[in-house]
Design a protein around this motif. Structure first.
Motif, PDB file in Angstrom:
ATOM      1  N   ARG A 265       0.825  -1.211   0.000  1.00  0.00           N
ATOM      2  CA  ARG A 265       0.000   0.000   0.000  1.00  0.00           C
ATOM      3  C   ARG A 265       0.856   1.257   0.000  1.00  0.00           C
ATOM      4  O   ARG A 265       0.542   2.239  -0.668  1.00  0.00           O
ATOM      5  N   THR A 266       1.960   1.213   0.746  1.00  0.00           N
ATOM      6  CA  THR A 266       2.861   2.365   0.788  1.00  0.00           C
ATOM      7  C   THR A 266       3.547   2.581  -0.556  1.00  0.00           C
ATOM      8  O   THR A 266       3.656   3.710  -1.048  1.00  0.00           O
ATOM      9  N   ASN A 267       4.002   1.506  -1.182  1.00  0.00           N
ATOM     10  CA  ASN A 267       4.761   1.622  -2.419  1.00  0.00           C
ATOM     11  C   ASN A 267       3.888   1.834  -3.646  1.00  0.00           C
ATOM     12  O   ASN A 267       4.310   2.507  -4.595  1.00  0.00           O
ATOM     13  N   LEU A 268       2.692   1.269  -3.653  1.00  0.00           N
ATOM     14  CA  LEU A 268       1.810   1.419  -4.805  1.00  0.00           C
ATOM     15  C   LEU A 268       0.823   2.566  -4.641  1.00  0.00           C
ATOM     16  O   LEU A 268       0.172   2.969  -5.601  1.00  0.00           O
ATOM     17  N   GLN A 269       0.692   3.064  -3.399  1.00  0.00           N
ATOM     18  CA  GLN A 269      -0.232   4.167  -3.101  1.00  0.00           C
ATOM     19  C   GLN A 269      -1.671   3.813  -3.418  1.00  0.00           C
ATOM     20  O   GLN A 269      -2.453   4.645  -3.889  1.00  0.00           O
ATOM     21  N   ILE A 270      -2.037   2.555  -3.212  1.00  0.00           N
ATOM     22  CA  ILE A 270      -3.418   2.099  -3.352  1.00  0.00           C
ATOM     23  C   ILE A 270      -3.717   1.103  -2.235  1.00  0.00           C
ATOM     24  O   ILE A 270      -2.802   0.503  -1.658  1.00  0.00           O
ATOM     25  N   GLU A 271      -4.995   0.919  -1.930  1.00  0.00           N
ATOM     26  CA  GLU A 271      -5.417   0.044  -0.836  1.00  0.00           C
ATOM     27  C   GLU A 271      -5.506  -1.414  -1.317  1.00  0.00           C
ATOM     28  O   GLU A 271      -6.584  -1.924  -1.628  1.00  0.00           O
ATOM     29  N   VAL A 272      -4.365  -2.049  -1.385  1.00  0.00           N
ATOM     30  CA  VAL A 272      -4.290  -3.430  -1.850  1.00  0.00           C
ATOM     31  C   VAL A 272      -4.896  -4.377  -0.814  1.00  0.00           C
ATOM     32  O   VAL A 272      -4.663  -4.227   0.382  1.00  0.00           O
ATOM     33  N   GLN A 273      -5.668  -5.353  -1.293  1.00  0.00           N
ATOM     34  CA  GLN A 273      -6.120  -6.467  -0.441  1.00  0.00           C
ATOM     35  C   GLN A 273      -5.866  -7.746  -1.218  1.00  0.00           C
ATOM     36  O   GLN A 273      -6.509  -8.017  -2.231  1.00  0.00           O
ATOM     37  N   LEU A 274      -4.922  -8.545  -0.734  1.00  0.00           N
ATOM     38  CA  LEU A 274      -4.489  -9.708  -1.493  1.00  0.00           C
ATOM     39  C   LEU A 274      -5.450 -10.879  -1.398  1.00  0.00           C
ATOM     40  O   LEU A 274      -5.651 -11.603  -2.383  1.00  0.00           O
ATOM     41  N   PHE A 275      -6.049 -11.084  -0.223  1.00  0.00           N
ATOM     42  CA  PHE A 275      -6.957 -12.215  -0.031  1.00  0.00           C
ATOM     43  C   PHE A 275      -8.271 -11.732   0.571  1.00  0.00           C
ATOM     44  O   PHE A 275      -8.287 -10.751   1.322  1.00  0.00           O
ATOM     45  N   ASN A 276      -9.338 -12.427   0.231  1.00  0.00           N
ATOM     46  CA  ASN A 276     -10.644 -12.062   0.756  1.00  0.00           C
ATOM     47  C   ASN A 276     -10.624 -12.011   2.283  1.00  0.00           C
ATOM     48  O   ASN A 276     -10.085 -12.902   2.940  1.00  0.00           O
ATOM     49  N   ASN A 277     -11.203 -10.937   2.831  1.00  0.00           N
ATOM     50  CA  ASN A 277     -11.225 -10.738   4.293  1.00  0.00           C
ATOM     51  C   ASN A 277      -9.820 -10.784   4.908  1.00  0.00           C
ATOM     52  O   ASN A 277      -9.658 -11.116   6.081  1.00  0.00           O
ATOM     53  N   ASN A 278      -8.804 -10.450   4.098  1.00  0.00           N
ATOM     54  CA  ASN A 278      -7.412 -10.473   4.582  1.00  0.00           C
ATOM     55  C   ASN A 278      -7.023 -11.826   5.172  1.00  0.00           C
ATOM     56  O   ASN A 278      -6.315 -11.914   6.168  1.00  0.00           O
ATOM     57  N   CYS A 279      -7.509 -12.884   4.513  1.00  0.00           N
ATOM     58  CA  CYS A 279      -7.223 -14.265   4.940  1.00  0.00           C
ATOM     59  C   CYS A 279      -7.686 -14.510   6.368  1.00  0.00           C
ATOM     60  O   CYS A 279      -6.969 -15.062   7.202  1.00  0.00           O
ATOM     61  N   SER A 280      -8.904 -14.079   6.655  1.00  0.00           N
ATOM     62  CA  SER A 280      -9.517 -14.360   7.958  1.00  0.00           C
ATOM     63  C   SER A 280     -10.968 -14.721   7.722  1.00  0.00           C
ATOM     64  O   SER A 280     -11.556 -14.360   6.705  1.00  0.00           O
TER      65      SER A 280
END
Length: 325
Positions: A265-280
């Motif tokens: 998120r810091t390097n791409l300046q976008i709100e990345v979410q890699l897995f659904n529900n952040n793997c929870s």
């Protein structure tokens, strides 16, 4: 495999240039079961709701020998993938090298037709990696690596330039090879589905840099990887990232998924979410405890006795509640 057609076919035949027959899709989850809970990652302005957000990106269902093997989100401007997604189910392949062949290309990325004057306008080609013939400063680094492939045909399918980014030779063979091995060992130990099989959902990607090969192919500044899986009755995830340059490391500690996502998120300046529900997951979504009949076959005798006793008590309480109504 098949070769390009039309005006390009003579060039490719002269080069003995192989192609992989894949599909371009509008929705990346249509490629197959390569995403945790069937949900694609979120990269705002790039990929959202499983669909690309502008014309610079293509969704490739990497299909080889009539089977979809993994999925790639590809940047046709930079001519490198954003990420490749695959399901790890334990490695049984004996193909651990690059098998001494030219890397495959994706024929359907090219705008075939009489107006086409130059091949490979949307993707890398083998010659992009040459300083002089067969002399390399960078080598193709497969995001879905051979050592994570479940079988030989899947291993072969990973050798496509649409699954690869230019990596420093010493980095690819050194630190990043260590990352792939460490990740594999962690998944082998900690990832189990309901049937006690090794299963993990993996994403591996790259962050574009400021340099190119031959003014064509972007050289990424960083590469990253993450996985999410069930670990008995809970979820387990890990990640890692590294700069695309050699480092003398003989051992690494994988990072948390949260740390990796903060970094992206810091390097791409976008709100990345890699897995659904952040793997929870919610407690109600966790896998249930073995019932008595399953436990009879799989549990230690003491655990089997305790399970049956708990079920007996719960049944008694249920009967009491019914009788008081």
């Amino acid at each position: 495999m098949r070769l390009f057609v039309g005006s390009v076919i003579c060039v490719l035949l002269a080069l003995n240039f192989p192609g992989i027959v894949s599909k371009l899709e509008n929705n990346i989850t249509q490629c197959g079961d390569f995403f945790f809970q069937g949900k694609a990652p979120v990269f705002p302005e790039i990929l959202n709701d499983s669909v690309t957000q502008n014309d610079s990106y293509e969704i490739i269902c990497q299909t080889y020998k009539n089977k979809s093997r993994f999925a790639t989100l590809y940047n046709t401007t930079n001519k490198i993938p954003i990420f490749s997604a695959y399901k790890y189910t334990y490695q049984t392949t004996n193909r651990l090298g690059q098998m001494g062949q030219l890397w495959m290309t994706e024929s359907q990325l090219e705008p075939l037709g009489v107006e086409m004057s130059e091949p490979f306008v949307k993707q890398a080609r083998n010659q992009d990696y040459w300083i002089k013939k067969n002399i390399y400063k960078y080598i193709p680094g497969a995001l879905f690596p051979i050592r994570h492939a479940a079988d030989n045909e899947t291993a072969e399918s990973t050798l496509t330039l649409t699954n690869s980014v230019p990596l420093k030779d010493d980095f690819r063979k050194g630190l990043w090879s260590l990352v792939e091995n460490t990740t594999k060992e962690d998944m082998d130990i900690n990832c189990r589905d309901n049937n006690n099989n090794i299963v993990a959902y993996v994403l591996t990607g790259a962050i574009p840099g400021n340099e190119t090969l031959h003014n064509r192919v972007n050289i990424p500044s960083l590469v990253w990887t993450a996985f999410c899986c069930f670990n008995r009755t809970s979820l387990y995830s890990r990640g890692y990232w590294a700069e695309n340059k050699p480092r003398n490391e003989t051992e690494i500690d994988l990072k948390s998924l949260d740390d990796l996502q903060k970094f992206l998120r810091t390097n791409l300046q976008i709100e990345v979410q890699l897995f659904n529900n952040n793997c929870s997951v919610n407690a109600s979504q966790l896998r249930p405890i073995l019932n008595a009949s399953e436990c009879h076959n799989k549990c230690h005798p003491l655990l089997q006795y305790v399970t049956e006793f708990i079920l007996y008590i719960l049944q008694g309480i249920s009967n009491m509640l019914v009788s008081t109504k």
